[in-house]
Design an enzyme around this catalytic site. Structure first.
Site, mmCIF file in Angstrom:
data_model
loop_
_atom_site.group_PDB
_atom_site.id
_atom_site.type_symbol
_atom_site.label_atom_id
_atom_site.label_comp_id
_atom_site.label_asym_id
_atom_site.label_seq_id
_atom_site.Cartn_x
_atom_site.Cartn_y
_atom_site.Cartn_z
ATOM 1 N N GLN A 236 0.836 -1.210 0.000
ATOM 2 C CA GLN A 236 0.000 0.000 0.000
ATOM 3 C C GLN A 236 0.871 1.261 0.000
ATOM 4 O OE1 GLN A 236 -3.314 -0.519 -0.320
ATOM 5 N NE2 GLN A 236 -3.848 1.658 -0.432
ATOM 6 N N ALA A 257 -6.198 4.559 -0.235
ATOM 7 C CA ALA A 257 -5.925 4.685 1.200
ATOM 8 C C ALA A 257 -4.429 4.828 1.424
ATOM 9 C CB ALA A 257 -6.443 3.459 1.922
ATOM 10 N N SER A 262 -5.779 1.010 4.696
ATOM 11 C CA SER A 262 -6.539 0.355 3.624
ATOM 12 C C SER A 262 -7.247 -0.888 4.126
ATOM 13 C CB SER A 262 -5.622 -0.040 2.472
ATOM 14 O OG SER A 262 -6.374 -0.755 1.512
ATOM 15 N N HIS A 264 -7.911 -3.295 2.328
ATOM 16 C CA HIS A 264 -7.279 -4.459 1.690
ATOM 17 C C HIS A 264 -6.300 -5.121 2.654
ATOM 18 C CE1 HIS A 264 -8.831 -4.231 -2.451
ATOM 19 N NE2 HIS A 264 -8.956 -2.944 -2.182
ATOM 20 N N GLU A 317 -16.897 3.434 -5.373
ATOM 21 C CA GLU A 317 -16.127 2.364 -6.026
ATOM 22 C C GLU A 317 -17.054 1.170 -6.236
ATOM 23 O OE1 GLU A 317 -12.573 1.241 -3.897
ATOM 24 O OE2 GLU A 317 -11.561 3.132 -4.357
ATOM 25 N N HIS A 320 -15.263 -2.410 -5.104
ATOM 26 C CA HIS A 320 -14.636 -2.756 -3.816
ATOM 27 C C HIS A 320 -15.675 -3.368 -2.867
ATOM 28 C CE1 HIS A 320 -11.580 -1.963 -0.512
ATOM 29 N NE2 HIS A 320 -12.696 -2.184 0.174
HETATM 30 N N1 DAL Z 1 -9.285 2.061 -2.875
HETATM 31 C C1 DAL Z 1 -9.406 1.791 -1.480
HETATM 32 C C2 DAL Z 1 -10.040 2.946 -0.766
HETATM 33 C C3 DAL Z 1 -8.071 1.469 -0.843
HETATM 34 O O1 DAL Z 1 -7.072 1.984 -1.321
HETATM 35 O O2 DAL Z 1 -8.073 0.747 0.119
HETATM 36 ZN ZN ZN Z 2 -10.414 -1.822 -3.126
#
Ligand code: DAL
Ligand code: ZN
Length: 348
Positions: A236, A257, A262, A264, A317, A320
């Protein structure tokens, strides 16, 4: 003869005793006591249905003119009667007193505005001062908006006043611009089969649910595929920095994020698209429509819905999805709220 006289005397004495104790016995009769205090027959009857303890309490108190209103209210709770009666706020309706006492929303001051906030579905008493402060700054905001906004912690500022998220919430843990994961790594990540899209990892429970969802959808002719599953803290960092280099911080923050924030990184979220669409066109696909109708049945929610970016902190989004379990996902879909709002009210 002697016996007869003794019997007569005994009868007279007994009669006198009964006669003299009559007022005393009458006084012991609760209804009579209540009558003396000033209660009407209707009020006495209502009181007689309460427990002996409550009756005794009322027999030792002056007349309460709103008592019947309390007792006959559908939300009346006998164990709180003392509080209803003794906690007096001038001019407050009995139904409001019952609501406040039952919910333990006890404060020093109330006005119609405070009361209407308290009646909002997702009102949280600890947030009252923040609701009021926000209202002062935003006079046109509806009560519902105020509650949603503050419960989502938006008043604290995105990426300001952040705190570590509570990892013990498991599949209901939250990660957003207020709650950070730090450098957390989920324990039970499992490897994704390439049949489901891009390889990578997801937390086992989320992966099992996702497989079921994909299998069911794809058996009906759809073609869901994973585009981005678990992402580590360091992944990230790179991703976010690249977006900032490309678009600048302000824009990057609307869709990406920062590391540690995030979803994720929880291993419970995945970007999902279909075979024939990329991120931008997924919104118009039949696969998206199918997810709109069915994702909750597998425990997934569309995490950043349209028109909720002021609460989630991210633009819409369509791709997501976040696993939170069937119960929470169904609630959120049925009530059209965000995970932020759900978390504040039901999880935290
Ligand atoms: N796109 C989503 C907000 C993230 O980066 O976790
Ligand atoms: Zn995502």
């Amino acid at each position: 003869m002697k016996k007869k006289i003794i019997t007569i005397i005994a009868v007279i004495v007994l009669g006198m005793v009964i006669f003299l104790s009559f007022p005393y016995l009458l006084d012991q009769d609760p209804k009579n006591k209540l009558k003396k205090i000033g209660y009407t027959t209707e009020e006495q009857n209502a009181i007689s249905k309460l427990s002996k303890e409550t009756q005794n309490y009322l027999e030792h108190k002056p007349y309460q003119d709103n008592l019947l209103e309390f007792i006959t209210n559908k939300d009346f709770k006998e164990e709180y009667l003392e509080k209803y009666l003794e906690w007096v706020i001038p001019n407050m309706k009995s139904e409001d007193i019952i609501y406040i006492v039952n919910n333990n929303y006890i404060h020093d001051n109330y006005d119609n505005n405070t009361l209407s906030l308290m009646r909002q579905e997702y009102y949280i008493d600890n947030n009252l001062n923040r609701y009021l402060a926000y209202q002062t700054e935003n006079q046109t905001a509806t009560g519902e908006d105020v509650i949603a906004y503050i419960n989502s912690n938006v008043d604290l500022g995105f990426y300001e006043n952040t705190e570590s998220t509570d990892l013990s919430k498991g599949i209901l843990m939250i990660a957003n611009k207020h709650y950070t994961l730090g450098e957390y790594v989920p324990e039970n990540l499992v490897s994704i089969d390439s049949n489901y899209g891009k390889t990578g990892y997801l937390v086992k429970e989320a992966y099992e649910a996702l497989k079921k969802m994909f299998d069911d959808a794809n058996a009906q002719g759809f073609s869901l595929k994973i585009n981005s599953p678990y992402r580590s803290y360091t992944t990230q960092v790179t991703l976010y920095n690249n977006y900032v280099a490309k678009d600048g911080i302000t824009i990057a923050d609307t869709y990406s994020a920062r590391a540690g924030f995030s979803e994720h990184q929880t291993g419970l979220a995945a970007d999902i698209t279909s075979k024939n669409t990329n991120f931008d066109s997924f919104d118009t696909s039949n696969e998206f429509k199918w997810l709109q109708e069915h994702a909750h049945e597998y425990g997934f929610i569309l995490r950043y819905p349209k028109g909720k970016d002021h609460l989630t902190g991210y633009m819409y989004e369509s791709w997501h999805y976040r696993y939170i379990g069937i119960e929470a996902a169904t609630y959120i879909k049925d009530h059209n709220i965000t995970f932020e709002e759900y978390y504040a009210y039901f999880v935290k």
